[in-house]
Design a protein around this motif. Sequence first.
Motif, PDB file in Angstrom:
ATOM      1  N   MET A 102     -14.508 -46.531   3.105  1.00  0.00           N
ATOM      2  CA  MET A 102     -15.178 -47.178   4.226  1.00  0.00           C
ATOM      3  C   MET A 102     -14.313 -48.227   4.919  1.00  0.00           C
ATOM      4  O   MET A 102     -13.416 -48.822   4.312  1.00  0.00           O
ATOM      5  N   ASN A 103     -14.627 -48.412   6.194  1.00  0.00           N
ATOM      6  CA  ASN A 103     -13.941 -49.364   7.069  1.00  0.00           C
ATOM      7  C   ASN A 103     -12.431 -49.122   7.060  1.00  0.00           C
ATOM      8  O   ASN A 103     -11.634 -50.019   6.787  1.00  0.00           O
ATOM      9  N   THR A 104     -12.051 -47.906   7.415  1.00  0.00           N
ATOM     10  CA  THR A 104     -10.649 -47.529   7.424  1.00  0.00           C
ATOM     11  C   THR A 104     -10.109 -47.466   8.847  1.00  0.00           C
ATOM     12  O   THR A 104     -10.852 -47.293   9.811  1.00  0.00           O
ATOM     13  N   THR A 105      -8.810 -47.612   8.952  1.00  0.00           N
ATOM     14  CA  THR A 105      -8.086 -47.212  10.153  1.00  0.00           C
ATOM     15  C   THR A 105      -7.084 -46.172   9.673  1.00  0.00           C
ATOM     16  O   THR A 105      -5.990 -46.506   9.226  1.00  0.00           O
ATOM     17  N   ALA A 106      -7.469 -44.923   9.739  1.00  0.00           N
ATOM     18  CA  ALA A 106      -6.662 -43.850   9.177  1.00  0.00           C
ATOM     19  C   ALA A 106      -6.832 -42.588  10.014  1.00  0.00           C
ATOM     20  O   ALA A 106      -7.876 -42.368  10.630  1.00  0.00           O
ATOM     21  N   ALA A 107      -5.796 -41.763  10.025  1.00  0.00           N
ATOM     22  CA  ALA A 107      -5.876 -40.472  10.707  1.00  0.00           C
ATOM     23  C   ALA A 107      -6.654 -39.469   9.867  1.00  0.00           C
ATOM     24  O   ALA A 107      -7.352 -38.613  10.402  1.00  0.00           O
ATOM     25  N   TRP A 108      -6.535 -39.597   8.550  1.00  0.00           N
ATOM     26  CA  TRP A 108      -7.272 -38.694   7.672  1.00  0.00           C
ATOM     27  C   TRP A 108      -7.386 -39.290   6.276  1.00  0.00           C
ATOM     28  O   TRP A 108      -6.612 -40.165   5.883  1.00  0.00           O
ATOM     29  N   VAL A 109      -8.389 -38.810   5.548  1.00  0.00           N
ATOM     30  CA  VAL A 109      -8.595 -39.183   4.147  1.00  0.00           C
ATOM     31  C   VAL A 109      -8.766 -37.884   3.360  1.00  0.00           C
ATOM     32  O   VAL A 109      -9.478 -36.971   3.786  1.00  0.00           O
ATOM     33  N   ARG A 110      -8.121 -37.833   2.209  1.00  0.00           N
ATOM     34  CA  ARG A 110      -8.171 -36.628   1.367  1.00  0.00           C
ATOM     35  C   ARG A 110      -8.529 -37.036  -0.056  1.00  0.00           C
ATOM     36  O   ARG A 110      -8.031 -38.045  -0.571  1.00  0.00           O
ATOM     37  N   VAL A 111      -9.371 -36.244  -0.699  1.00  0.00           N
ATOM     38  CA  VAL A 111      -9.744 -36.459  -2.093  1.00  0.00           C
ATOM     39  C   VAL A 111      -9.395 -35.201  -2.884  1.00  0.00           C
ATOM     40  O   VAL A 111      -9.792 -34.090  -2.508  1.00  0.00           O
ATOM     41  N   VAL A 112      -8.650 -35.393  -3.968  1.00  0.00           N
ATOM     42  CA  VAL A 112      -8.260 -34.283  -4.845  1.00  0.00           C
ATOM     43  C   VAL A 112      -8.697 -34.609  -6.261  1.00  0.00           C
ATOM     44  O   VAL A 112      -8.393 -35.694  -6.776  1.00  0.00           O
ATOM     45  N   LYS A 168     -10.045 -32.640   2.815  1.00  0.00           N
ATOM     46  CA  LYS A 168      -9.475 -33.601   3.746  1.00  0.00           C
ATOM     47  C   LYS A 168     -10.406 -33.722   4.958  1.00  0.00           C
ATOM     48  O   LYS A 168     -10.864 -32.726   5.502  1.00  0.00           O
ATOM     49  N   ILE A 169     -10.672 -34.967   5.373  1.00  0.00           N
ATOM     50  CA  ILE A 169     -11.504 -35.221   6.541  1.00  0.00           C
ATOM     51  C   ILE A 169     -10.671 -36.025   7.536  1.00  0.00           C
ATOM     52  O   ILE A 169     -10.060 -37.033   7.176  1.00  0.00           O
ATOM     53  N   TYR A 170     -10.665 -35.561   8.779  1.00  0.00           N
ATOM     54  CA  TYR A 170      -9.914 -36.245   9.832  1.00  0.00           C
ATOM     55  C   TYR A 170     -10.809 -37.255  10.533  1.00  0.00           C
ATOM     56  O   TYR A 170     -12.024 -37.072  10.656  1.00  0.00           O
ATOM     57  N   SER A 171     -10.200 -38.305  11.031  1.00  0.00           N
ATOM     58  CA  SER A 171     -10.978 -39.368  11.661  1.00  0.00           C
ATOM     59  C   SER A 171     -11.471 -38.989  13.048  1.00  0.00           C
ATOM     60  O   SER A 171     -12.507 -39.474  13.506  1.00  0.00           O
ATOM     61  N   GLN A 188     -13.650 -38.403  22.382  1.00  0.00           N
ATOM     62  CA  GLN A 188     -13.589 -37.887  21.018  1.00  0.00           C
ATOM     63  C   GLN A 188     -13.925 -39.024  20.059  1.00  0.00           C
ATOM     64  O   GLN A 188     -13.247 -40.041  20.031  1.00  0.00           O
ATOM     65  N   ALA A 189     -14.978 -38.829  19.305  1.00  0.00           N
ATOM     66  CA  ALA A 189     -15.441 -39.868  18.386  1.00  0.00           C
ATOM     67  C   ALA A 189     -14.442 -40.058  17.251  1.00  0.00           C
ATOM     68  O   ALA A 189     -13.854 -39.105  16.749  1.00  0.00           O
ATOM     69  N   THR A 190     -14.260 -41.308  16.853  1.00  0.00           N
ATOM     70  CA  THR A 190     -13.380 -41.635  15.737  1.00  0.00           C
ATOM     71  C   THR A 190     -14.194 -42.308  14.652  1.00  0.00           C
ATOM     72  O   THR A 190     -14.873 -43.300  14.903  1.00  0.00           O
ATOM     73  N   ARG A 191     -14.146 -41.758  13.448  1.00  0.00           N
ATOM     74  CA  ARG A 191     -14.922 -42.317  12.337  1.00  0.00           C
ATOM     75  C   ARG A 191     -14.088 -43.315  11.547  1.00  0.00           C
ATOM     76  O   ARG A 191     -12.858 -43.212  11.477  1.00  0.00           O
ATOM     77  N   ARG A 192     -14.756 -44.293  10.973  1.00  0.00           N
ATOM     78  CA  ARG A 192     -14.109 -45.280  10.111  1.00  0.00           C
ATOM     79  C   ARG A 192     -14.574 -45.139   8.664  1.00  0.00           C
ATOM     80  O   ARG A 192     -13.967 -45.721   7.762  1.00  0.00           O
ATOM     81  N   ASP A 193     -15.665 -44.408   8.453  1.00  0.00           N
ATOM     82  CA  ASP A 193     -16.225 -44.225   7.110  1.00  0.00           C
ATOM     83  C   ASP A 193     -16.195 -42.749   6.753  1.00  0.00           C
ATOM     84  O   ASP A 193     -16.514 -41.885   7.581  1.00  0.00           O
ATOM     85  N   PHE A 194     -15.841 -42.455   5.496  1.00  0.00           N
ATOM     86  CA  PHE A 194     -15.690 -41.085   5.044  1.00  0.00           C
ATOM     87  C   PHE A 194     -16.493 -40.888   3.750  1.00  0.00           C
ATOM     88  O   PHE A 194     -16.383 -41.697   2.820  1.00  0.00           O
ATOM     89  N   ILE A 195     -17.276 -39.809   3.702  1.00  0.00           N
ATOM     90  CA  ILE A 195     -18.061 -39.486   2.516  1.00  0.00           C
ATOM     91  C   ILE A 195     -17.615 -38.135   1.967  1.00  0.00           C
ATOM     92  O   ILE A 195     -17.539 -37.149   2.707  1.00  0.00           O
ATOM     93  N   PHE A 196     -17.340 -38.090   0.666  1.00  0.00           N
ATOM     94  CA  PHE A 196     -17.004 -36.855  -0.030  1.00  0.00           C
ATOM     95  C   PHE A 196     -18.075 -36.630  -1.102  1.00  0.00           C
ATOM     96  O   PHE A 196     -18.161 -37.396  -2.067  1.00  0.00           O
ATOM     97  N   VAL A 233      -8.851 -38.234 -10.314  1.00  0.00           N
ATOM     98  CA  VAL A 233      -9.173 -38.051  -8.903  1.00  0.00           C
ATOM     99  C   VAL A 233      -8.241 -38.947  -8.095  1.00  0.00           C
ATOM    100  O   VAL A 233      -8.030 -40.114  -8.447  1.00  0.00           O
ATOM    101  N   HIS A 234      -7.644 -38.378  -7.052  1.00  0.00           N
ATOM    102  CA  HIS A 234      -6.719 -39.107  -6.193  1.00  0.00           C
ATOM    103  C   HIS A 234      -7.333 -39.225  -4.810  1.00  0.00           C
ATOM    104  O   HIS A 234      -7.731 -38.227  -4.203  1.00  0.00           O
ATOM    105  N   VAL A 235      -7.389 -40.451  -4.298  1.00  0.00           N
ATOM    106  CA  VAL A 235      -7.869 -40.717  -2.946  1.00  0.00           C
ATOM    107  C   VAL A 235      -6.649 -41.042  -2.094  1.00  0.00           C
ATOM    108  O   VAL A 235      -5.956 -42.024  -2.342  1.00  0.00           O
ATOM    109  N   LEU A 236      -6.389 -40.211  -1.101  1.00  0.00           N
ATOM    110  CA  LEU A 236      -5.203 -40.341  -0.257  1.00  0.00           C
ATOM    111  C   LEU A 236      -5.644 -40.710   1.154  1.00  0.00           C
ATOM    112  O   LEU A 236      -6.504 -40.042   1.740  1.00  0.00           O
TER     113      LEU A 236
END
Length: 347
Positions: free
Chosen positions: A144-154, A167-170, A187-195, A209-212
């Motif tokens: 949450m509250n990110t400034t990122a192009a994408w977030v990935r969880v493995v 992987k979820i793109y912002s 184009q909407a830009t998200r700051r919060d990501f849910i996996f 689990v790795h959060v990238l």
Amino acid sequence: MEHQRDARSTHNMKVLTPITITPAVYNFAVAPFQLGDYAEWSAATAYVAGNRVCINAQRRQYQCLVANTNFSPVTNPDKWVDIGATLPWRPFDGFLSSTLTSITYGSVISDPLLKNPGSLYDLRLDFYAFPFWALGSFDAIAVMNTTAAWVRVVYYNRTGAVTYDKKIYSVDTSVVIDASSYCFNDQATRRDFIFDGIDGWGTTTGDQVHVLISNGPDGTLAAVSDVIPVAVGEIIIGEAHELGACHADAAIQLIDYSKKEIDVYGTVKIVQRAYSLNGSFEIEVPTANRPRIQNLMASLRATPCVYFPSEFDANAGVVIYGYVKDYNTTYSTPERAYASLEVEGMI
């Protein structure tokens, strides 16, 4: 009226209850340990008002209030004030506004026990890697509250097999259908990501689990001149509990804590401060589940959690990190009960 309520029902409302993140499960190998942080407090140093230190054992930063020597910040609040978590622990301090920014702290993953070590997790200013292991049972992660192009969880099980990789793109590019819409559509830009739906389990160092989190392009290392620092406010890992069907008229309210003043001449002065998001949700639950959900809400009344109607809705902006402010239920039929839930967001 019954039919209208059913028609407004959409996805199942969920609450993500957090696992406490400790050094036993958060594996980071940073050189030096406190890169970008304040120096470790020393009993031999004479401190003056305004000096700042950190105590890595406590994972906290402190500021000196009055001159002193050999007075620990942990046990002397009259001489020191706690000013927040140390940099590596800001994503787990319970505050969205205390962001960790990659310009001051980089991820260097070198532990040989980690899955997929090496160049992928090298130090870079547009990338973060947060590796965890032995977390026990969990099925959801919120970044949450990110400034990122994408977030990935493995997620890796103890045999090394990848059982979850998403992987979820912002930027939401669903509005882009041609060159014109690419150039002119918002184009909407998200700051919060849910996996959600990770199915994580395990108590060994092999269960990882790795959060990238990155602002860089896929698969390449951006030139230093092109680097855009990435920031993250909070990472919440835990179990997502279903509460019931969330009606479509959920309300999200922004609470601004900025200071606004107007002098006698009409000049406006604004000091920007943090903000929070509050949420109001109408939920429909099976009457048989009412006691369980009521007990769950009572147990979480003082615990910040993540509330979201569905993974899709959360990644579209309908997500609140906060605590239960108000929860009311009524009986409508022998089969269904209706509840209103108000969540007060964290800053």
